[in-house]
Structure formats: C-alpha cells, structure tokens
Design a protein around this motif. Structure first.
Motif, short mmCIF file in Angstrom:
data_model
loop_
_atom_site.label_atom_id
_atom_site.label_comp_id
_atom_site.label_asym_id
_atom_site.label_seq_id
_atom_site.Cartn_x
_atom_site.Cartn_y
_atom_site.Cartn_z
N ILE A 36 -37.52 33.56 20.76
CA ILE A 36 -37.55 34.49 21.99
C ILE A 36 -38.79 34.89 22.69
CG2 ILE A 36 -38.75 37.03 22.09
CD1 ILE A 36 -37.70 37.30 18.69
N ASP A 37 -38.80 34.48 24.17
CA ASP A 37 -39.51 34.41 25.24
C ASP A 37 -39.94 35.96 25.19
OD1 ASP A 37 -41.15 33.29 27.24
OD2 ASP A 37 -39.28 33.04 28.55
N ALA A 38 -41.30 36.03 25.03
CA ALA A 38 -41.64 37.61 25.14
C ALA A 38 -43.34 37.71 26.34
CB ALA A 38 -42.37 37.66 24.74
N GLU A 39 -43.36 38.68 27.00
CA GLU A 39 -44.22 38.92 28.50
C GLU A 39 -44.60 40.39 28.09
OE1 GLU A 39 -45.11 37.89 33.35
OE2 GLU A 39 -43.41 36.28 31.59
N VAL A 40 -45.89 40.06 28.62
CA VAL A 40 -46.60 41.59 28.88
C VAL A 40 -46.93 41.80 30.04
CG1 VAL A 40 -48.18 43.51 27.42
CG2 VAL A 40 -47.72 41.28 26.34
N VAL A 41 -46.45 42.74 30.25
CA VAL A 41 -47.54 43.17 32.29
C VAL A 41 -48.79 44.45 31.73
CG1 VAL A 41 -46.53 44.52 33.71
CG2 VAL A 41 -45.16 42.23 32.93
N THR A 42 -49.51 44.50 32.49
CA THR A 42 -50.79 45.66 32.09
C THR A 42 -50.78 46.30 33.78
OG1 THR A 42 -52.72 43.85 31.57
CG2 THR A 42 -51.19 44.95 29.59
N LEU A 43 -51.20 47.12 33.40
CA LEU A 43 -51.91 47.50 34.89
C LEU A 43 -53.03 47.33 35.17
CD1 LEU A 43 -50.17 51.39 34.82
CD2 LEU A 43 -48.97 49.04 35.65
N TYR A 44 -53.58 46.93 34.34
CA TYR A 44 -55.20 47.00 34.54
C TYR A 44 -55.42 45.22 33.53
CZ TYR A 44 -55.08 51.98 34.98
OH TYR A 44 -54.72 52.60 35.79
N ASP A 45 -56.63 44.79 34.02
CA ASP A 45 -56.81 43.18 33.72
C ASP A 45 -58.56 43.72 32.62
OD1 ASP A 45 -56.87 40.64 32.73
OD2 ASP A 45 -57.86 40.49 34.76
N ALA A 46 -57.86 44.86 31.51
CA ALA A 46 -59.20 44.78 30.38
C ALA A 46 -59.01 44.39 29.40
CB ALA A 46 -58.40 46.42 29.95
N PRO A 47 -59.52 44.84 28.69
CA PRO A 47 -59.91 43.81 27.03
C PRO A 47 -58.84 43.55 26.15
CG PRO A 47 -61.74 45.35 27.22
CD PRO A 47 -60.84 45.76 28.47
N PHE A 48 -57.12 43.75 26.43
CA PHE A 48 -56.40 44.21 26.16
C PHE A 48 -55.73 43.04 26.75
CE2 PHE A 48 -51.22 45.23 25.40
CZ PHE A 48 -51.24 44.37 24.23
N SER A 49 -55.69 42.58 28.15
CA SER A 49 -55.14 41.83 28.35
C SER A 49 -55.82 40.03 27.94
CB SER A 49 -54.46 41.80 29.89
OG SER A 49 -56.44 41.70 31.30
N ASN A 50 -57.34 40.86 27.70
CA ASN A 50 -58.13 39.56 27.60
C ASN A 50 -57.95 39.08 26.26
OD1 ASN A 50 -59.45 39.64 29.63
ND2 ASN A 50 -60.88 40.62 29.61
N LEU A 51 -57.19 39.69 24.96
CA LEU A 51 -57.55 39.40 23.75
C LEU A 51 -55.69 38.45 24.29
CD1 LEU A 51 -57.67 39.65 21.35
CD2 LEU A 51 -56.24 42.30 20.80
N LEU A 52 -54.88 39.13 24.70
CA LEU A 52 -54.11 38.27 24.82
C LEU A 52 -53.73 37.23 24.91
CD1 LEU A 52 -51.49 41.15 26.13
CD2 LEU A 52 -51.04 40.93 23.69
N ARG A 53 -54.25 37.17 26.30
CA ARG A 53 -55.11 35.99 26.27
C ARG A 53 -55.62 34.43 25.54
NH1 ARG A 53 -55.74 37.72 31.82
NH2 ARG A 53 -57.45 39.01 31.53
N LYS A 55 -54.92 34.83 22.49
CA LYS A 55 -54.71 34.46 22.07
C LYS A 55 -53.18 33.27 22.44
CE LYS A 55 -55.37 38.04 18.01
NZ LYS A 55 -55.49 37.38 17.25
N GLY A 56 -53.23 33.02 23.42
CA GLY A 56 -51.78 32.55 24.12
C GLY A 56 -50.49 33.44 24.03
N LEU A 57 -50.09 34.23 24.17
CA LEU A 57 -49.65 35.12 24.67
C LEU A 57 -49.39 35.26 26.29
CD1 LEU A 57 -50.30 37.56 22.20
CD2 LEU A 57 -48.61 35.41 21.42
#
Length: 92
Positions: A36-53, A55-57
């Motif tokens: 599985i190759d998974a990715e997330v697209v968010t509309l804001y560069d906020a705490p959630f996108s920082n958390l994903l980064r 964790k190496g996601l």
C-alpha cells in the motif's frame, strides 16, 4: 492497478478530531504494508499535517488555500493526475 494499491485521503485538516485520528490510524497501518502506498491531502498546513510529517507519513497541505477557495479544485485535480490513486478516501 499497478504493483501497489494507491490510497489518497483528503481532509480539511484545520483541527484534530475523530476524522483526523481515523486517518492517522489508517496511515500508520498502511505504512506497515509494503503493498500500500498512501498519502494525505489537507486544505491547511496545520497541526495535523505537521503530525503526519513528524511520523514520516506522506502529506501534501494546500498551504495558501482554504476550504472555500475555488483554487482547491485545480490543485486537487493536479494531485489526482499525478498520484493516480486507486482509492480516494475523502473525509469531512
């Protein structure tokens, strides 16, 4: 489909609630599966996108756009054409 199943999650991502926790759990499990190759697209560069980064996601935030910005659509189309996901899992 190619060798790997490609999954693209999309979410506003401005806060951190149940949907963000759900994506985080899925992404952590997907990271363990080499098929599985998974990715997330968010509309804001906020705490959630920082958390994903942290964790190496894989995450692509639309830094300058918000949920009511019409420019979201062409950017999302670009990502869909680039990633060519087998599954698009939208949240919110």
């Amino acid at each position: 489909m190619g060798d790997k199943l490609k999954v693209l999650h999309s979410i506003g991502g401005g806060g951190f609630g149940g949907a963000e926790q759900h994506i985080l759990t899925l992404m952590e499990e997907f990271q363990k599966d080499p098929a599985i190759d998974a990715e997330v697209v968010t509309l804001y560069d906020a705490p959630f996108s920082n958390l994903l980064r942290e964790k190496g996601l894989a995450v692509t935030p639309f830094k300058e756009l918000g949920r009511f910005d019409i420019r979201v659509y062409p950017r999302l189309i670009e990502i869909l054409q680039s990633v060519r996901p087998d599954i698009v899992h939208s949240h919110g």
